[in-house]
Structure formats: C-alpha cells, structure tokens
Scaffold this motif. Structure first.
Motif, PDB file in Angstrom:
ATOM      1  N   GLN A  62      -8.155 -34.398   6.611  1.00  0.00           N
ATOM      2  CA  GLN A  62      -7.578 -33.179   6.028  1.00  0.00           C
ATOM      3  C   GLN A  62      -8.626 -32.088   5.982  1.00  0.00           C
ATOM      4  OE1 GLN A  62      -5.804 -34.397   2.245  1.00  0.00           O
ATOM      5  NE2 GLN A  62      -3.854 -33.713   3.086  1.00  0.00           N
ATOM      6  N   ILE A  63      -8.178 -30.826   5.970  1.00  0.00           N
ATOM      7  CA  ILE A  63      -9.131 -29.713   5.940  1.00  0.00           C
ATOM      8  C   ILE A  63      -8.854 -28.820   4.730  1.00  0.00           C
ATOM      9  CG2 ILE A  63      -9.449 -29.664   8.445  1.00  0.00           C
ATOM     10  CD1 ILE A  63      -7.574 -27.223   8.560  1.00  0.00           C
ATOM     11  N   ASN A  64      -9.903 -28.132   4.307  1.00  0.00           N
ATOM     12  CA  ASN A  64      -9.721 -27.077   3.308  1.00  0.00           C
ATOM     13  C   ASN A  64      -9.679 -25.747   4.049  1.00  0.00           C
ATOM     14  OD1 ASN A  64      -9.846 -29.038   1.412  1.00  0.00           O
ATOM     15  ND2 ASN A  64     -11.854 -28.461   0.578  1.00  0.00           N
ATOM     16  N   VAL A  65      -8.871 -24.827   3.547  1.00  0.00           N
ATOM     17  CA  VAL A  65      -8.749 -23.524   4.201  1.00  0.00           C
ATOM     18  C   VAL A  65      -8.990 -22.409   3.194  1.00  0.00           C
ATOM     19  CG1 VAL A  65      -7.103 -24.356   5.939  1.00  0.00           C
ATOM     20  CG2 VAL A  65      -6.233 -23.355   3.824  1.00  0.00           C
ATOM     21  N   GLY A  66      -9.480 -21.291   3.701  1.00  0.00           N
ATOM     22  CA  GLY A  66      -9.668 -20.110   2.857  1.00  0.00           C
ATOM     23  C   GLY A  66      -8.689 -19.039   3.290  1.00  0.00           C
ATOM     24  N   ILE A  67      -8.281 -18.188   2.345  1.00  0.00           N
ATOM     25  CA  ILE A  67      -7.435 -17.039   2.701  1.00  0.00           C
ATOM     26  C   ILE A  67      -8.085 -15.783   2.133  1.00  0.00           C
ATOM     27  CG2 ILE A  67      -5.178 -15.926   2.552  1.00  0.00           C
ATOM     28  CD1 ILE A  67      -3.856 -18.621   2.267  1.00  0.00           C
ATOM     29  N   ILE A  68      -8.284 -14.793   3.003  1.00  0.00           N
ATOM     30  CA  ILE A  68      -8.846 -13.500   2.582  1.00  0.00           C
ATOM     31  C   ILE A  68      -7.692 -12.504   2.508  1.00  0.00           C
ATOM     32  CG2 ILE A  68     -10.426 -11.624   3.185  1.00  0.00           C
ATOM     33  CD1 ILE A  68     -12.018 -13.729   4.856  1.00  0.00           C
ATOM     34  N   GLY A  69      -7.491 -11.920   1.329  1.00  0.00           N
ATOM     35  CA  GLY A  69      -6.368 -10.993   1.134  1.00  0.00           C
ATOM     36  C   GLY A  69      -5.181 -11.755   0.565  1.00  0.00           C
ATOM     37  N   CYS A  70      -4.797 -11.417  -0.653  1.00  0.00           N
ATOM     38  CA  CYS A  70      -3.728 -12.165  -1.335  1.00  0.00           C
ATOM     39  C   CYS A  70      -2.540 -11.259  -1.635  1.00  0.00           C
ATOM     40  CB  CYS A  70      -4.269 -12.822  -2.595  1.00  0.00           C
ATOM     41  SG  CYS A  70      -5.542 -14.033  -2.215  1.00  0.00           S
ATOM     42  N   GLY A  71      -2.058 -10.580  -0.602  1.00  0.00           N
ATOM     43  CA  GLY A  71      -0.883  -9.727  -0.741  1.00  0.00           C
ATOM     44  C   GLY A  71       0.365 -10.434  -0.227  1.00  0.00           C
ATOM     45  N   SER A  72       1.281  -9.655   0.329  1.00  0.00           N
ATOM     46  CA  SER A  72       2.610 -10.188   0.660  1.00  0.00           C
ATOM     47  C   SER A  72       2.597 -11.234   1.767  1.00  0.00           C
ATOM     48  CB  SER A  72       3.538  -9.041   1.057  1.00  0.00           C
ATOM     49  OG  SER A  72       3.729  -8.216  -0.057  1.00  0.00           O
ATOM     50  N   ILE A  73       1.840 -10.996   2.839  1.00  0.00           N
ATOM     51  CA  ILE A  73       1.895 -11.957   3.948  1.00  0.00           C
ATOM     52  C   ILE A  73       1.321 -13.305   3.520  1.00  0.00           C
ATOM     53  CG2 ILE A  73      -0.309 -11.376   5.102  1.00  0.00           C
ATOM     54  CD1 ILE A  73       3.042 -12.045   6.868  1.00  0.00           C
ATOM     55  N   SER A 132      -7.755 -17.786   7.022  1.00  0.00           N
ATOM     56  CA  SER A 132      -6.757 -16.782   7.411  1.00  0.00           C
ATOM     57  C   SER A 132      -7.264 -15.428   6.946  1.00  0.00           C
ATOM     58  CB  SER A 132      -5.421 -17.038   6.707  1.00  0.00           C
ATOM     59  OG  SER A 132      -4.637 -17.946   7.416  1.00  0.00           O
ATOM     60  N   ASP A 133      -7.303 -14.476   7.867  1.00  0.00           N
ATOM     61  CA  ASP A 133      -7.672 -13.108   7.485  1.00  0.00           C
ATOM     62  C   ASP A 133      -6.389 -12.308   7.291  1.00  0.00           C
ATOM     63  OD1 ASP A 133      -8.539 -10.522   7.175  1.00  0.00           O
ATOM     64  OD2 ASP A 133      -9.817 -10.495   8.968  1.00  0.00           O
ATOM     65  N   CYS A 134      -5.996 -12.159   6.034  1.00  0.00           N
ATOM     66  CA  CYS A 134      -4.761 -11.444   5.664  1.00  0.00           C
ATOM     67  C   CYS A 134      -5.099 -10.153   4.934  1.00  0.00           C
ATOM     68  CB  CYS A 134      -3.885 -12.317   4.787  1.00  0.00           C
ATOM     69  SG  CYS A 134      -3.361 -13.829   5.583  1.00  0.00           S
ATOM     70  N   LEU A 152      -2.047 -16.444  -7.006  1.00  0.00           N
ATOM     71  CA  LEU A 152      -1.600 -17.299  -5.891  1.00  0.00           C
ATOM     72  C   LEU A 152      -2.166 -18.714  -6.017  1.00  0.00           C
ATOM     73  CD1 LEU A 152      -1.428 -15.051  -2.702  1.00  0.00           C
ATOM     74  CD2 LEU A 152       0.256 -15.436  -4.481  1.00  0.00           C
ATOM     75  N   ALA A 153      -3.412 -18.815  -6.543  1.00  0.00           N
ATOM     76  CA  ALA A 153      -3.990 -20.156  -6.746  1.00  0.00           C
ATOM     77  C   ALA A 153      -3.118 -20.925  -7.736  1.00  0.00           C
ATOM     78  CB  ALA A 153      -5.418 -20.035  -7.246  1.00  0.00           C
ATOM     79  N   GLU A 154      -2.621 -20.225  -8.727  1.00  0.00           N
ATOM     80  CA  GLU A 154      -1.749 -20.876  -9.712  1.00  0.00           C
ATOM     81  C   GLU A 154      -0.403 -21.251  -9.086  1.00  0.00           C
ATOM     82  OE1 GLU A 154      -0.530 -19.358 -14.016  1.00  0.00           O
ATOM     83  OE2 GLU A 154      -2.670 -19.505 -13.545  1.00  0.00           O
ATOM     84  N   GLU A 155       0.148 -20.330  -8.312  1.00  0.00           N
ATOM     85  CA  GLU A 155       1.482 -20.572  -7.728  1.00  0.00           C
ATOM     86  C   GLU A 155       1.472 -21.699  -6.683  1.00  0.00           C
ATOM     87  OE1 GLU A 155       3.383 -16.994  -6.286  1.00  0.00           O
ATOM     88  OE2 GLU A 155       4.993 -18.142  -5.312  1.00  0.00           O
ATOM     89  N   PHE A 156       0.412 -21.712  -5.845  1.00  0.00           N
ATOM     90  CA  PHE A 156       0.431 -22.659  -4.719  1.00  0.00           C
ATOM     91  C   PHE A 156      -0.547 -23.820  -4.889  1.00  0.00           C
ATOM     92  CE2 PHE A 156       2.072 -18.662  -3.060  1.00  0.00           C
ATOM     93  CZ  PHE A 156       3.233 -19.103  -2.453  1.00  0.00           C
ATOM     94  N   ASP A 192      -9.503 -12.314  -2.927  1.00  0.00           N
ATOM     95  CA  ASP A 192      -9.011 -10.935  -2.835  1.00  0.00           C
ATOM     96  C   ASP A 192      -9.935 -10.109  -3.712  1.00  0.00           C
ATOM     97  OD1 ASP A 192      -5.892  -9.620  -2.185  1.00  0.00           O
ATOM     98  OD2 ASP A 192      -7.318  -8.455  -3.376  1.00  0.00           O
ATOM     99  N   ARG A 193     -10.150  -8.851  -3.329  1.00  0.00           N
ATOM    100  CA  ARG A 193     -11.016  -8.035  -4.196  1.00  0.00           C
ATOM    101  C   ARG A 193     -10.317  -7.757  -5.522  1.00  0.00           C
ATOM    102  NH1 ARG A 193     -11.066  -2.619  -0.480  1.00  0.00           N
ATOM    103  NH2 ARG A 193      -8.831  -2.255  -0.468  1.00  0.00           N
TER     104      ARG A 193
END
Ligand SMILES: NC(=O)c1ccc[n+]([C@@H]2O[C@H](COP(=O)([O-])OP(=O)(O)OC[C@H]3O[C@@H](n4cnc5c(N)ncnc54)[C@H](O)[C@@H]3O)[C@@H](O)[C@H]2O)c1
Length: 336
Positions: free
Chosen positions: A3-14, A70-72, A45-49, A36-37
C-alpha cells in the motif's frame, strides 16, 4: 508494493469531489495527507476522508512514506508544486491545465525526465464509458475513417463550483487562471479529440471573449468566458469547438464524430450516451453511464489509473507530453 501513502496539494473542490474520495476508495492507498495554505480546508478534508493535514508542503516532500502526490492547486502554481514534488522523488498526478505557459510546462516535463518519476495529468474525459466505446469503434474502422467533428463543453461557470463560491474566484483572474474557459473546459475536449482520433490539432482559427461574467467589482473578467474555434488536425480532419462558462441552462458536454460510413453522437441524449447512425439508416443506441457533471460526481477512474501505473510500473494513460500537446492548442486558441 503493497500500500502507498499519498499527498494532496490544494484542498478545494476537485480534491473534495474527486481526488480524496477516489484515493479513499482505492485498495492500494493507505493514508491521504492533505496540504492547503488554508489549513481549515485541509483539516476539514482530513476529517471527512480520514488521514491527516500538514502545515507545510515540505512535510509532504520530505515524508518517505508518501509515494505519490496530487497537485490540485490553482493553475498558477502547478509548475511549482508539480516540479518540486517530482524532484523530491514523488510520482505526480497534476490537475489540468498542465501549466500557465509552455515554458513552465517544459520545465515540468524536464523535471519528470530528470526524476524518472511518473507524471500523469487529469484529462478525465478519456476515461468515460461512452468515450471509451467511441474510441473502440473508431479504432475498429466500422464507420470508416473520421472526417470531421464537432465538440462542445459548457456550463454555468466555475463560480458555482470552486471552493470560493463567488465572483472573486481565482478562475476569473488572469494571473491565476491564465486561460479562462479555454484552459478550464476547452482543454478537456482538445485532449479528448487527440485521444479519440489518435491525431493532433495543428491549426486553429478561434475567437474568444469575456461576454458576460463579471468579477467581484462588477468589471468584465480578465479571461475569456467563451471560445468558438475551427480546428484542423495533422491527419487533415476538420472540426469545430465551442467552450463556454455562460451556458445558463443544462451543461453541454457533447461531441459528434462524422466518419465515412456514418456518425457518432456522444453525450447528446442523457438516456443513450452514445448513438451511432450509419449511412444506410441504422441507428444503434448504447446505454453506458451518465457523464460526471458538477452535480453528478461519479468515479472518474483517473485516480485508479494513476495508482495502477505506480503499482504496476507502467506509463500513465495521460502523459505530460499529451498534456503539453493540448496546452499548445489552448495557447493557439488564445493567440499566444
Ligand atoms: N479535471 C477536472 O475535471 C477539473 C475540474 C475542476 C478543476 N480542475 C483543476 O483543479 C485545480 C483546482 O481547482 P478547484 O476547482 O479544486 O479550485 P478551488 O478554488 O476549489 O480549490 C483550490 C484550492 O487550492 C488551494 N491553493 C491554491 N494555491 C495554493 C498555494 N499556493 N498553496 C497552497 N494551497 C493553494 C486553495 O486554497 C484552494 O483550497 C485547477 O487547476 C483546476 O483547473 C480540474
């Protein structure tokens, strides 16, 4: 690889509607780390997902357990975050449009080559069932060669979608969006045409304008809200395209492909997502799957394809080079 860990940059709609739920549903993903800044958004989002929020982007880059990012972020920072993430050894799924200039996009492609990591770009139209079926029919040449096409993508505008649900959205700002509706919706259909036709748009005549949208001060927006274009491909196919943020009825996400022995209507009829009409009058209706819209968020398949490419060490389905080709057409539409 397990399994892998992933990072997400930008925590908006997409991220909220596509990346986070699709990573969460993927069996190879262990933990999602959000940045997210605006930390309220990453924490929410950390709480939701599930997963955790970090305060700085370096915490993603320096965490050896994070294999992919993911660069969002908004368009203006893709070249910064995606380049840095690649060079810190992460595979990257970058949102479209790849960058706000060809020069920046070239630097991102250089970073990909130098790092040897995977760079995929979220041109999700390739993945829908009707587009997949259309691709298969075109490749089978059942309808002969493709001659012409008409494609359209329009909705009521990004101020109804973005996390900042107002006319002050970055989507309306020149220095952050750069390309307006051309790079927001148009680039999806440009990538789709390249993919379906196994061809590349090489000549463009286009008009673009800010016809109706206004910013938070009531001034016309700095980027285009409408595009109409005539297009020619390398193999000599001719097509037209319209891209709009001012379709104030229902969303239009439709494409017609005209071939030597008939034509295909894709996403014209909500019930029959692909309709084939032959020269001798036969009509074949395919009921596949309704396309994702801003109000109908089903799985795009993009995240699964990105994770599969990492797990199986294969080339991503949409490469940086593919995204560069579409970006060049957007720049030509804008007269750059
Ligand atoms: N593939 C698709 O179908 C699709 C659909 C919508 C948006 N997008 C793309 O996804 C990207 C994000 O769009 P969105 O709709 O989520 O926008 P959004 O405005 O809803 O969210 C953007 C988020 O990024 C954060 N952000 C921006 N710059 C940042 C920075 N420098 N540092 C840290 N955080 C930063 C903002 O705070 C915000 O939370 C855009 O490039 C857009 O074109 C793709």
């Amino acid at each position: 690889m397990e399994q892998i860990n992933v990072g997400i940059i930008g925590c908006g709609s997409i991220t909220k509607f596509r990346h986070a739920p699709e990573y969460k549903a993927n069996p190879y993903v262990n933990e999602i780390v959000f940045f997210d800044r605006n930390m309220e958004r990453s924490k929410a989002l950390a709480e939701e997902f599930g997963g955790r929020a970090v305060e700085t982007v370096e915490e993603l880059y320096n965490d050896p357990s994070i294999i992919a990012i993911s660069d969002c972020s908004s368009n203006d920072t893709h070249h910064i975050f995606t380049t840095d993430a690649l060079l810190s050894g992460k595979h990257v799924l970058c949102e479209k449009p790849l960058a706000v200039s060809i020069e920046y996009a070239e630097k991102m492609l250089d970073a990909q080559r130098k790092s040897g990591k995977k760079l995929m770009v979220d041109h999700n139209q390739r993945f829908t069932k009707a587009h997949q079926k259309a691709k298969q029919l075109i490749e089978s040449k059942e309808l002969g060669e493709v001659l012409t096409f008409k494609t359209s993508f329009g909705h009521q505008g990004p101020e109804h979608w973005s996390v900042n649900n107002s006319n002050a959205t970055w989507f309306f700002k020149k220095e952050r969006s750069h390309s307006g509706v051309a790079g927001d919706l148009g680039i999806h259909k440009i990538d789709l045409i390249h993919y379906l036709l196994d061809d590349e748009i090489v000549d463009v005549h286009a008009f673009h304008g800010a016809l109706d949208k206004v910013d938070e001060n009531g001034n016309p927006i700095e980027v285009c809200d409408n595009v109409v274009a005539a297009l020619k491909t390398k193999k000599g196919r001719l097509g037209t395209a319209s891209f709009s943020w001012t379709y104030y009825g229902s969303e239009d996400n439709s494409t017609k492909i005209y071939c030597q022995k008939g034509m295909m209507k894709i996403y014209h009829d909500p019930e029959n997502q692909l309709i084939v009409e032959t020269k001798d009058g036969e009509v074949i209706k395919y009921q596949l799957e309704a396309i994702q819209t801003n109000d109908n968020q089903t799985s795009t398949g993009v995240i699964d394809a990105f994770v599969d490419a990492i797990i199986n060490d294969t080339d991503p389905i949409v490469t940086g080079q593919d995204a560069m080709s579409s970006l060049k057409v957007v720049e030509a539409i804008l007269g750059k």
